[in-house]
Design a protein around this motif. Structure first.
Motif, PDB file in Angstrom:
ATOM      1  N   GLU A 138     -71.200 -95.690 100.882  1.00  0.00           N
ATOM      2  CA  GLU A 138     -70.964 -94.261 100.607  1.00  0.00           C
ATOM      3  C   GLU A 138     -71.373 -93.898  99.193  1.00  0.00           C
ATOM      4  OE1 GLU A 138     -67.197 -91.136 100.339  1.00  0.00           O
ATOM      5  OE2 GLU A 138     -66.913 -93.131 101.192  1.00  0.00           O
ATOM      6  N   ALA A 139     -71.035 -94.757  98.229  1.00  0.00           N
ATOM      7  CA  ALA A 139     -71.383 -94.483  96.840  1.00  0.00           C
ATOM      8  C   ALA A 139     -72.903 -94.451  96.668  1.00  0.00           C
ATOM      9  CB  ALA A 139     -70.767 -95.532  95.922  1.00  0.00           C
ATOM     10  N   ARG A 140     -73.571 -95.394  97.320  1.00  0.00           N
ATOM     11  CA  ARG A 140     -75.024 -95.404  97.216  1.00  0.00           C
ATOM     12  C   ARG A 140     -75.647 -94.171  97.883  1.00  0.00           C
ATOM     13  NH1 ARG A 140     -75.983-101.865  98.560  1.00  0.00           N
ATOM     14  NH2 ARG A 140     -75.663-102.620  96.400  1.00  0.00           N
ATOM     15  N   ALA A 141     -75.081 -93.727  99.013  1.00  0.00           N
ATOM     16  CA  ALA A 141     -75.595 -92.529  99.685  1.00  0.00           C
ATOM     17  C   ALA A 141     -75.405 -91.294  98.813  1.00  0.00           C
ATOM     18  CB  ALA A 141     -74.892 -92.343 101.027  1.00  0.00           C
ATOM     19  N   ARG A 142     -74.246 -91.211  98.152  1.00  0.00           N
ATOM     20  CA  ARG A 142     -74.029 -90.071  97.259  1.00  0.00           C
ATOM     21  C   ARG A 142     -75.035 -90.092  96.115  1.00  0.00           C
ATOM     22  NH1 ARG A 142     -68.381 -91.169  97.817  1.00  0.00           N
ATOM     23  NH2 ARG A 142     -68.398 -92.146  95.740  1.00  0.00           N
ATOM     24  N   ASN A 143     -75.350 -91.255  95.639  1.00  0.00           N
ATOM     25  CA  ASN A 143     -76.351 -91.355  94.588  1.00  0.00           C
ATOM     26  C   ASN A 143     -77.728 -90.903  95.080  1.00  0.00           C
ATOM     27  OD1 ASN A 143     -74.473 -92.257  92.806  1.00  0.00           O
ATOM     28  ND2 ASN A 143     -75.407 -94.265  92.435  1.00  0.00           N
ATOM     29  N   ASN A 144     -78.020 -91.272  96.309  1.00  0.00           N
ATOM     30  CA  ASN A 144     -79.311 -90.846  96.857  1.00  0.00           C
ATOM     31  C   ASN A 144     -79.370 -89.338  97.004  1.00  0.00           C
ATOM     32  OD1 ASN A 144     -80.274 -93.462  97.026  1.00  0.00           O
ATOM     33  ND2 ASN A 144     -79.531 -93.753  99.123  1.00  0.00           N
ATOM     34  N   PHE A 145     -78.230 -88.713  97.309  1.00  0.00           N
ATOM     35  CA  PHE A 145     -78.202 -87.262  97.432  1.00  0.00           C
ATOM     36  C   PHE A 145     -78.361 -86.558  96.096  1.00  0.00           C
ATOM     37  CE2 PHE A 145     -75.632 -87.545 101.581  1.00  0.00           C
ATOM     38  CZ  PHE A 145     -76.804 -87.551 102.316  1.00  0.00           C
ATOM     39  N   LEU A 146     -78.191 -87.320  94.998  1.00  0.00           N
ATOM     40  CA  LEU A 146     -78.412 -86.717  93.699  1.00  0.00           C
ATOM     41  C   LEU A 146     -79.894 -86.412  93.480  1.00  0.00           C
ATOM     42  CD1 LEU A 146     -75.978 -88.817  91.479  1.00  0.00           C
ATOM     43  CD2 LEU A 146     -75.687 -86.473  92.261  1.00  0.00           C
ATOM     44  N   ASN A 147     -80.747 -87.087  94.225  1.00  0.00           N
ATOM     45  CA  ASN A 147     -82.162 -86.730  94.201  1.00  0.00           C
ATOM     46  C   ASN A 147     -82.390 -85.547  95.131  1.00  0.00           C
ATOM     47  OD1 ASN A 147     -82.974 -88.784  92.454  1.00  0.00           O
ATOM     48  ND2 ASN A 147     -83.209 -90.260  94.130  1.00  0.00           N
ATOM     49  N   ILE A 148     -83.060 -84.523  94.610  1.00  0.00           N
ATOM     50  CA  ILE A 148     -83.411 -83.365  95.435  1.00  0.00           C
ATOM     51  C   ILE A 148     -84.785 -83.652  96.035  1.00  0.00           C
ATOM     52  CG2 ILE A 148     -83.852 -80.883  95.435  1.00  0.00           C
ATOM     53  CD1 ILE A 148     -81.981 -80.697  93.007  1.00  0.00           C
ATOM     54  N   VAL A 149     -84.811 -83.845  97.339  1.00  0.00           N
ATOM     55  CA  VAL A 149     -86.039 -84.265  98.015  1.00  0.00           C
ATOM     56  C   VAL A 149     -86.538 -83.176  98.956  1.00  0.00           C
ATOM     57  CG1 VAL A 149     -85.355 -86.682  97.853  1.00  0.00           C
ATOM     58  CG2 VAL A 149     -84.803 -85.371  99.909  1.00  0.00           C
TER      59      VAL A 149
END
Length: 396
Positions: free
Chosen positions: A195-206
């Motif tokens: 979950e923490a890694r997914a939230r980090n990935n969402f910090l990128n605006i893609v």
């Protein structure tokens, strides 16, 4: 007697010789006056004759008929063209915003006018705190895995001693439960790490789809969150459209798939498009509807701008006349035709599409009539005319 008469005349002071001379002069002028009057009357008669009949013999009545230019229009294929204007827009506009919890923007990688691929990072957000959370959960996963390995080892050793009587079945059950608990804790920690890694990935605006960047509304250093609104706008695959406004009657004569020509305002480019959607509703105020014309990307197409469109909606066989031949009154449009007796006859017509060649006549003419081209407004029904057939120009 003589003396009385003379004395009466002389008493009134009348000069007899003068009176006789005046009468004689008046009588001498009278024939001259009569002759002058006769000459003036003759001159006026000649002028009147020349004015109305000209010199020589009086012309026949039919030569006094007005000369009018006529044409036999015939029939030809008339392409129905609908002219419209509208606003340019992205065919599929995709707004892009913050998906995760947001933060401070550290980098923006694209700008308006750039092309992006699906999944391409458009901007990144500071993740220093989130990275520490990921590291923490990663450590907890490693600890839980170690506990699980130890519990499994203890269970294996105890299972080997059961048959020898050193370990009771109750001890085996307790060790098994410890092993299962450690395994469950490992799965929990792994889920938290994911979950923490997914939230980090969402910090990128893609970019959710590939396309053309229409708008950028974010800068480096800006703090953004889920409530910050739209940061980028994309035109999916760069496809554009013209939202052409058409009247009710024109909208009824177009269909999906019809080819069109689109000319953006301010350019001389003629772009080809197709109608891909027709509005199912008519605006109750303007009495117009929207026909959406799909267009491939072109640098001349700028969403929000205006463009004109020429829509081809089939063809029909009809006569075509110049506008000078058409008349209008309270009863509608009409033309004058010349019948076999060279008399002007009113003919009511229904007009169709207008083109550079003239106005097409939907009904009222079969193309064989002699139609008055000009000065129809000065004619009256039944008036005799002298028709002069207009010669067709070369290539007409």
């Amino acid at each position: 007697m003589n003396m009385n008469y003379e004395s009466k005349i002389s008493g009134e002071d009348v000069d007899v010789s003068t009176l006789e001379d005046g009468d004689e002069e008046a009588r001498s002028r009278k024939p001259l006056v009569i002759a002058a009057i006769a000459v003036v009357a003759a001159i006026l008669a000649v002028l009147a004759y020349q004015l109305f009949f000209g010199s020589g013999e009086a012309p026949p009545a039919e030569s006094q008929a007005p000369v009018v230019t006529v044409v036999i229009p015939g029939t030809k294929d008339v392409v129905r063209t609908i002219n419209a204007t509208g606003t340019l827009a992205a065919r599929r506009e995709i707004p892009v915003g913050v998906v995760g919890e947001g933060g401070r923007v550290t980098q923006v990688y694209v700008d308006a006018g750039d092309w992006v691929k699906p999944g391409q990072i458009m901007a990144s957000i500071d993740r220093s705190v989130q990275n520490q959370q990921v590291a923490r959960w990663a450590a907890l996963v490693a600890s839980a895995r170690a506990d699980l390995n130890l519990a499994q080892a203890n269970l294996d050793r105890a299972a080997a001693l059961v048959e020898r009587g050193f370990i009771s079945k109750a001890d085996i059950d307790r060790l098994t439960a410890t092993r299962d608990s450690n395994a469950a804790q490992l799965r929990v920690n792994q889920a938290q790490l994911g979950e923490a890694r997914a939230r980090n990935n969402f910090l990128n605006i893609v970019a959710p789809k590939g396309g053309f960047v229409l708008e950028r509304s974010v800068e480096v250093g800006q703090t953004v969150s889920a409530g910050s609104g739209i940061l980028f706008r994309l035109a999916q695959n760069g496809e554009m459209e013209l939202q052409a406004q058409l009247s009710e009657s024109d909208l009824a004569n177009v269909a999906v798939g019809v080819n069109t020509e689109v000319i953006p305002v301010g350019t001389d480019k003629v772009l080809t498009g197709q109608i891909w959607q027709i509005s199912p509703m008519i605006d109750s105020q303007s009495r117009q509807g929207i026909a959406k014309i799909a267009l491939s990307y072109d640098s001349a197409l700028r969403p929000g701008g205006f463009a004109s469109a020429r829509i081809t909606s089939g063809s029909t066989v009809a006569s075509v006349l110049p506008e000078s031949a058409l008349q209008n009154d309270s009863k509608g449009a009409f033309v004058y035709i010349v019948d076999k007796d060279d008399k002007a006859v009113r003919r009511d017509v229904v007009t169709g599409p207008v083109s550079s060649a003239g106005v097409s006549i939907s009904s009222g003419l079969n193309g064989t009539e002699r139609v008055v081209l000009r000065a129809g407004g000065f004619l009256n029904p039944g008036e005799t005319v002298k028709p002069a057939l207009q010669k067709k120009e070369a290539g007409a």
